[in-house]
Design a protein around this motif. Structure first.
Motif, PDB file in Angstrom:
ATOM      1  N   TYR A   1       5.258   1.238  15.115  1.00  0.00           N
ATOM      2  CA  TYR A   1       3.881   1.647  14.820  1.00  0.00           C
ATOM      3  C   TYR A   1       3.045   1.540  16.073  1.00  0.00           C
ATOM      4  O   TYR A   1       3.069   0.522  16.769  1.00  0.00           O
ATOM      5  CB  TYR A   1       3.315   0.745  13.721  1.00  0.00           C
ATOM      6  N   GLN A   2       2.305   2.617  16.368  1.00  0.00           N
ATOM      7  CA  GLN A   2       1.306   2.610  17.434  1.00  0.00           C
ATOM      8  C   GLN A   2      -0.040   2.971  16.812  1.00  0.00           C
ATOM      9  O   GLN A   2      -0.197   4.082  16.280  1.00  0.00           O
ATOM     10  CB  GLN A   2       1.638   3.643  18.507  1.00  0.00           C
ATOM     11  N   LYS A   3      -0.959   2.052  16.839  1.00  0.00           N
ATOM     12  CA  LYS A   3      -2.261   2.288  16.229  1.00  0.00           C
ATOM     13  C   LYS A   3      -2.905   3.539  16.820  1.00  0.00           C
ATOM     14  O   LYS A   3      -2.853   3.780  18.023  1.00  0.00           O
ATOM     15  CB  LYS A   3      -3.173   1.078  16.445  1.00  0.00           C
ATOM     16  N   ASP A   4      -3.492   4.337  15.922  1.00  0.00           N
ATOM     17  CA  ASP A   4      -4.182   5.586  16.279  1.00  0.00           C
ATOM     18  C   ASP A   4      -3.235   6.647  16.849  1.00  0.00           C
ATOM     19  O   ASP A   4      -3.689   7.639  17.412  1.00  0.00           O
ATOM     20  CB  ASP A   4      -5.321   5.337  17.278  1.00  0.00           C
ATOM     21  N   ALA A   5      -1.942   6.445  16.710  1.00  0.00           N
ATOM     22  CA  ALA A   5      -0.981   7.426  17.235  1.00  0.00           C
ATOM     23  C   ALA A   5       0.053   7.802  16.172  1.00  0.00           C
ATOM     24  O   ALA A   5       0.036   8.919  15.663  1.00  0.00           O
ATOM     25  CB  ALA A   5      -0.291   6.893  18.488  1.00  0.00           C
ATOM     26  N   GLN A   6       0.946   6.880  15.834  1.00  0.00           N
ATOM     27  CA  GLN A   6       2.012   7.251  14.914  1.00  0.00           C
ATOM     28  C   GLN A   6       2.658   6.037  14.271  1.00  0.00           C
ATOM     29  O   GLN A   6       2.562   4.908  14.759  1.00  0.00           O
ATOM     30  CB  GLN A   6       3.080   8.074  15.627  1.00  0.00           C
ATOM     31  N   ILE A   7       3.352   6.291  13.150  1.00  0.00           N
ATOM     32  CA  ILE A   7       4.264   5.335  12.511  1.00  0.00           C
ATOM     33  C   ILE A   7       5.573   6.081  12.318  1.00  0.00           C
ATOM     34  O   ILE A   7       5.577   7.237  11.902  1.00  0.00           O
ATOM     35  CB  ILE A   7       3.750   4.860  11.140  1.00  0.00           C
ATOM     36  N   ARG A   8       6.683   5.409  12.608  1.00  0.00           N
ATOM     37  CA  ARG A   8       7.989   6.045  12.456  1.00  0.00           C
ATOM     38  C   ARG A   8       8.860   5.243  11.480  1.00  0.00           C
ATOM     39  O   ARG A   8       8.902   4.012  11.536  1.00  0.00           O
ATOM     40  CB  ARG A   8       8.692   6.177  13.806  1.00  0.00           C
ATOM     41  N   TYR A   9       9.525   5.965  10.609  1.00  0.00           N
ATOM     42  CA  TYR A   9      10.456   5.393   9.641  1.00  0.00           C
ATOM     43  C   TYR A   9      11.762   6.202   9.702  1.00  0.00           C
ATOM     44  O   TYR A   9      11.763   7.364  10.102  1.00  0.00           O
ATOM     45  CB  TYR A   9       9.925   5.508   8.211  1.00  0.00           C
ATOM     46  N   LYS A  10      12.841   5.591   9.263  1.00  0.00           N
ATOM     47  CA  LYS A  10      14.096   6.340   9.120  1.00  0.00           C
ATOM     48  C   LYS A  10      14.575   6.226   7.675  1.00  0.00           C
ATOM     49  O   LYS A  10      14.302   5.246   6.977  1.00  0.00           O
ATOM     50  CB  LYS A  10      15.162   5.828  10.085  1.00  0.00           C
ATOM     51  N   GLY A  11      15.300   7.242   7.232  1.00  0.00           N
ATOM     52  CA  GLY A  11      15.827   7.228   5.875  1.00  0.00           C
ATOM     53  C   GLY A  11      16.760   6.052   5.664  1.00  0.00           C
ATOM     54  O   GLY A  11      17.574   5.721   6.527  1.00  0.00           O
ATOM     55  N   ASN A  12      16.628   5.399   4.509  1.00  0.00           N
ATOM     56  CA  ASN A  12      17.433   4.231   4.185  1.00  0.00           C
ATOM     57  C   ASN A  12      18.758   4.675   3.562  1.00  0.00           C
ATOM     58  O   ASN A  12      18.810   5.074   2.401  1.00  0.00           O
ATOM     59  CB  ASN A  12      16.657   3.327   3.216  1.00  0.00           C
ATOM     60  N   LYS A  13      19.834   4.608   4.346  1.00  0.00           N
ATOM     61  CA  LYS A  13      21.140   5.068   3.877  1.00  0.00           C
ATOM     62  C   LYS A  13      21.715   4.173   2.781  1.00  0.00           C
ATOM     63  O   LYS A  13      22.655   4.556   2.084  1.00  0.00           O
ATOM     64  CB  LYS A  13      22.116   5.160   5.054  1.00  0.00           C
ATOM     65  N   ASP A  14      21.153   2.971   2.636  1.00  0.00           N
ATOM     66  CA  ASP A  14      21.646   2.036   1.625  1.00  0.00           C
ATOM     67  C   ASP A  14      20.711   1.937   0.427  1.00  0.00           C
ATOM     68  O   ASP A  14      20.804   0.989  -0.355  1.00  0.00           O
ATOM     69  CB  ASP A  14      21.816   0.635   2.243  1.00  0.00           C
ATOM     70  N   PHE A  15      19.808   2.896   0.276  1.00  0.00           N
ATOM     71  CA  PHE A  15      18.830   2.818  -0.816  1.00  0.00           C
ATOM     72  C   PHE A  15      19.545   2.858  -2.169  1.00  0.00           C
ATOM     73  O   PHE A  15      20.522   3.593  -2.352  1.00  0.00           O
ATOM     74  CB  PHE A  15      17.834   3.970  -0.707  1.00  0.00           C
ATOM     75  N   TRP A  16      19.025   2.092  -3.114  1.00  0.00           N
ATOM     76  CA  TRP A  16      19.674   1.965  -4.423  1.00  0.00           C
ATOM     77  C   TRP A  16      19.621   3.248  -5.260  1.00  0.00           C
ATOM     78  O   TRP A  16      20.366   3.389  -6.233  1.00  0.00           O
ATOM     79  CB  TRP A  16      19.076   0.791  -5.199  1.00  0.00           C
ATOM     80  N   ALA A  17      18.749   4.176  -4.886  1.00  0.00           N
ATOM     81  CA  ALA A  17      18.725   5.495  -5.535  1.00  0.00           C
ATOM     82  C   ALA A  17      18.909   6.540  -4.429  1.00  0.00           C
ATOM     83  O   ALA A  17      17.944   7.186  -4.003  1.00  0.00           O
ATOM     84  CB  ALA A  17      17.417   5.706  -6.283  1.00  0.00           C
ATOM     85  N   PRO A  18      20.124   6.723  -3.933  1.00  0.00           N
ATOM     86  CA  PRO A  18      20.352   7.561  -2.735  1.00  0.00           C
ATOM     87  C   PRO A  18      19.897   8.999  -2.890  1.00  0.00           C
ATOM     88  O   PRO A  18      19.565   9.656  -1.895  1.00  0.00           O
ATOM     89  CB  PRO A  18      21.875   7.476  -2.526  1.00  0.00           C
ATOM     90  N   GLU A  19      19.842   9.511  -4.112  1.00  0.00           N
ATOM     91  CA  GLU A  19      19.418  10.895  -4.326  1.00  0.00           C
ATOM     92  C   GLU A  19      17.943  11.099  -3.972  1.00  0.00           C
ATOM     93  O   GLU A  19      17.489  12.244  -3.829  1.00  0.00           O
ATOM     94  CB  GLU A  19      19.671  11.308  -5.783  1.00  0.00           C
ATOM     95  N   ARG A  20      17.179  10.014  -3.797  1.00  0.00           N
ATOM     96  CA  ARG A  20      15.761  10.124  -3.466  1.00  0.00           C
ATOM     97  C   ARG A  20      15.509  10.063  -1.955  1.00  0.00           C
ATOM     98  O   ARG A  20      14.359  10.155  -1.520  1.00  0.00           O
ATOM     99  CB  ARG A  20      14.979   9.017  -4.180  1.00  0.00           C
ATOM    100  N   VAL A  21      16.544   9.918  -1.159  1.00  0.00           N
ATOM    101  CA  VAL A  21      16.380   9.876   0.302  1.00  0.00           C
ATOM    102  C   VAL A  21      16.933  11.165   0.881  1.00  0.00           C
ATOM    103  O   VAL A  21      18.141  11.312   1.082  1.00  0.00           O
ATOM    104  CB  VAL A  21      17.079   8.647   0.911  1.00  0.00           C
ATOM    105  N   LYS A  22      16.062  12.119   1.179  1.00  0.00           N
ATOM    106  CA  LYS A  22      16.473  13.437   1.637  1.00  0.00           C
ATOM    107  C   LYS A  22      15.933  13.755   3.026  1.00  0.00           C
ATOM    108  O   LYS A  22      16.027  14.879   3.494  1.00  0.00           O
ATOM    109  CB  LYS A  22      16.010  14.494   0.634  1.00  0.00           C
ATOM    110  N   ILE A  23      15.332  12.763   3.666  1.00  0.00           N
ATOM    111  CA  ILE A  23      14.743  12.929   4.996  1.00  0.00           C
ATOM    112  C   ILE A  23      15.328  11.862   5.909  1.00  0.00           C
ATOM    113  O   ILE A  23      15.372  10.686   5.536  1.00  0.00           O
ATOM    114  CB  ILE A  23      13.208  12.779   4.938  1.00  0.00           C
TER     115      ILE A  23
END
Length: 532
Positions: free
Chosen positions: A214-236
């Motif tokens: 996270y950079q204030k006033d610039a951006q926040i970055r996340y990555k898709g969680n490959k281990d998510f308990w509902a994998p069909e909901r992670v499409k990015i």
């Protein structure tokens, strides 16, 4: 080193922007309107903070996409005792927490994480709270700090909540972001290493996206969680929040394909957005309220007659026409008409500046008395242009002898100072969180919500008795009647002047699929995908 990282991150976002994002089907850029104060979401209440935390966490219960119904999340099911005081939650098995450079979980999510999450908010002597003192405005404003008697582990996958009194909105309340489940193991590691504040800026959750930076006033970055308990909901694969406070900049980036989703467009931009075949604009009635709040702890605003006069001097129709430009509905009540128990018999006092001027004189308010009028620095779903609204109010009140001095701060500072009661009058608003009337009448105007979302600092025993009786009843008709009485009393006492309910228009690229507009004003990317 920090500057090098900042430059590198910005270059990465710039390179992503130069390539038509629709071609990189696993990357989505969201043009957000502001910087979050942090990610330990139990501390915060604004939509900006909630949006930033939403990808990271889950709760025991959650709201269905685009709706108000509560569905299972980290709890697969629950039972309520016949007396309405005991809730038994059966937890989802095999859920994994995220990891980062400093933390790798050694176990899956279990009851200990639920106990840590809620006991930190309940117990001021909790070791983690002592090490990292903070307040929990949602939790306290809804009275959960007083009403939750205990949170106990029956076994690793069963948790029992015991209440002191019936709370008809309890399941809805714990579906809200403030109840996001944290890792007890991560907290223990932070406590041992003396880095407890990392829980706010290096968050760990179980959600569909893993926080990266996270950079204030610039951006926040996340990555898709490959281990998510509902994998069909992670499409990015990559979710990027590009922070732009200027609505025109956000729209330009949307049109150039530099972001795929944005929010809070200016009303004047809507016709062109709707005509663009590369875009889609989802429109729905807003579950929101933009309003003026009077700090009743400040003179002369402690005088009811003064508040009545200021309310009467506001040309609300002119404000709604100029600020909302056809995308707003005049408000007369402390919550929107789409909320059950809304009383449509409540009416505004007629606009009458002459009478208002005389009332101020009768109350001993001198001509030229100066009051600060705080205006939000950002667009919100309930107020597309707080600066213009403030200028119009300044003109209205000048006609009755009040000199309003317009003040503004960065959004996080604005909220912090407002909650501390530093303002005289402020512009604020609310988008409902859980579909229950208590989320309006309790969260915004109760004694318990002072220091949280009660920016008028108004505490009235008669009003509080009504809303407490309402939330303690499981009979909806009885609750509705009590809430109607509370609405009338709120209108009589004028701690606020309701202005408008705005229509929500959500612009996004035509390639975005599965995005649902939340009635609660949240931007959720779980289940969202991009057309190839």
């Amino acid at each position: 080193m920090r500057n090098q990282l900042a430059i590198s991150s910005l270059m990465g976002l710039a390179l992503l922007a130069q390539t038509p994002i629709g071609q990189a089907a696993s990357n989505l850029v969201f043009c957000a309107e502001g910087s979050p104060a942090g990610f330990d979401i139990a501390q915060y209440t604004s939509g900006t903070d909630n949006d930033a935390a939403e990808p990271i966490y889950n709760r025991l219960t959650e709201f269905e996409a685009g709706g108000t119904a509560v569905v299972p999340a980290l709890a697969t099911r629950w039972e309520v005792s016949p007396d309405g005081l005991t809730y038994t939650f059966h937890l989802r098995e095999g859920v994994k927490f995220h990891s980062n450079k400093a933390f790798t979980p050694s176990r899956n999510f279990n009851a200990d994480d639920v106990l840590f999450t809620f006991n930190r908010m309940l117990d001021k002597a909790h070791p983690f709270r002592v090490a990292y003192p903070t307040e929990f405005p949602y939790f306290t404003s809804m009275g959960l700090d007083q009403n939750i008697k205990s949170v106990e582990k029956r076994d690793p996958l069963t948790v029992v909540f015991t209440l002191n009194k019936v709370d008809a909105a309890f399941i809805q309340n714990i579906a809200m972001n403030f109840a996001s489940i944290l890792s007890a193991e991560y907290a223990e590691q932070l406590l041992a290493s003396g880095t407890v504040r990392d829980i706010n800026m290096q968050p760990i959750g179980t959600g569909p996206f893993v926080f990266q930076r996270y950079q204030k006033d610039a951006q926040i970055r996340y990555k898709g969680n490959k281990d998510f308990w509902a994998p069909e909901r992670v499409k990015i694969d990559q979710l990027i929040f590009s922070i732009n406070t200027d609505a025109s900049v956000r729209i330009q980036k949307l049109r150039k394909n530099e972001c795929l989703v944005t929010l809070n467009p200016r009303p004047a931009d809507l016709p062109a957005l709707k005509a663009d075949k590369q875009l889609q604009v989802i429109e729905q009635a807003g579950f929101n309220l933009g309003y003026i709040t009077y700090n009743v702890r400040k003179k002369p605003l402690d005088n009811l007659q003064v508040r009545q006069a200021l309310d009467m001097a506001v040309d609300k129709k002119a404000i709604v026409d100029a600020v909302y430009q056809g995308a707003g509905q005049l408000a007369t009540n402390g919550m929107p008409p789409t909320q059950w128990s809304y009383d449509d018999s409540i009416k505004d006092a007629p606009y009458n500046p002459d009478k208002a001027r005389q009332m101020l004189r009768d109350a001993g308010v001198k001509e030229g008395t100066e009051l600060t009028l705080w205006a939000m620095p950002v667009q919100r779903p309930y107020n597309p242009n707080a600066k213009l609204m403030a200028e119009m109010l300044q003109s209205d009140w000048a006609k009755v002898g009040i000199k309003a001095r317009i003040v503004s701060y960065e959004w996080g500072e604005y909220l912090k100072r407002s909650k501390n009661g530093e303002h005289d009058i402020s512009l604020i608003g609310w988008t409902g969180d859980n579909g229950d009337p208590d989320n309006w009448l309790g969260t915004l105007y109760s004694c318990a919500s002072i220091g949280g979302n009660n920016y008028s600092m108004w505490c009235d025993e008669k009003y509080d008795a009504l809303i407490k009786a309402a939330v303690a009843s499981s009979d909806r008709s009885q609750r509705s009647e009590l809430y109607k009485q509370a609405q009338h009393y709120l209108k009589q006492q004028v701690p606020i002047t309701p202005i408008a309910h705005s229509t929500v228009n959500q612009p996004l690229r035509a390639s975005v699929q599965g995005f649902r507009v939340s009635p609660f004003g949240r931007n959720n990317f779980s289940g969202v995908s991009l057309a190839e």
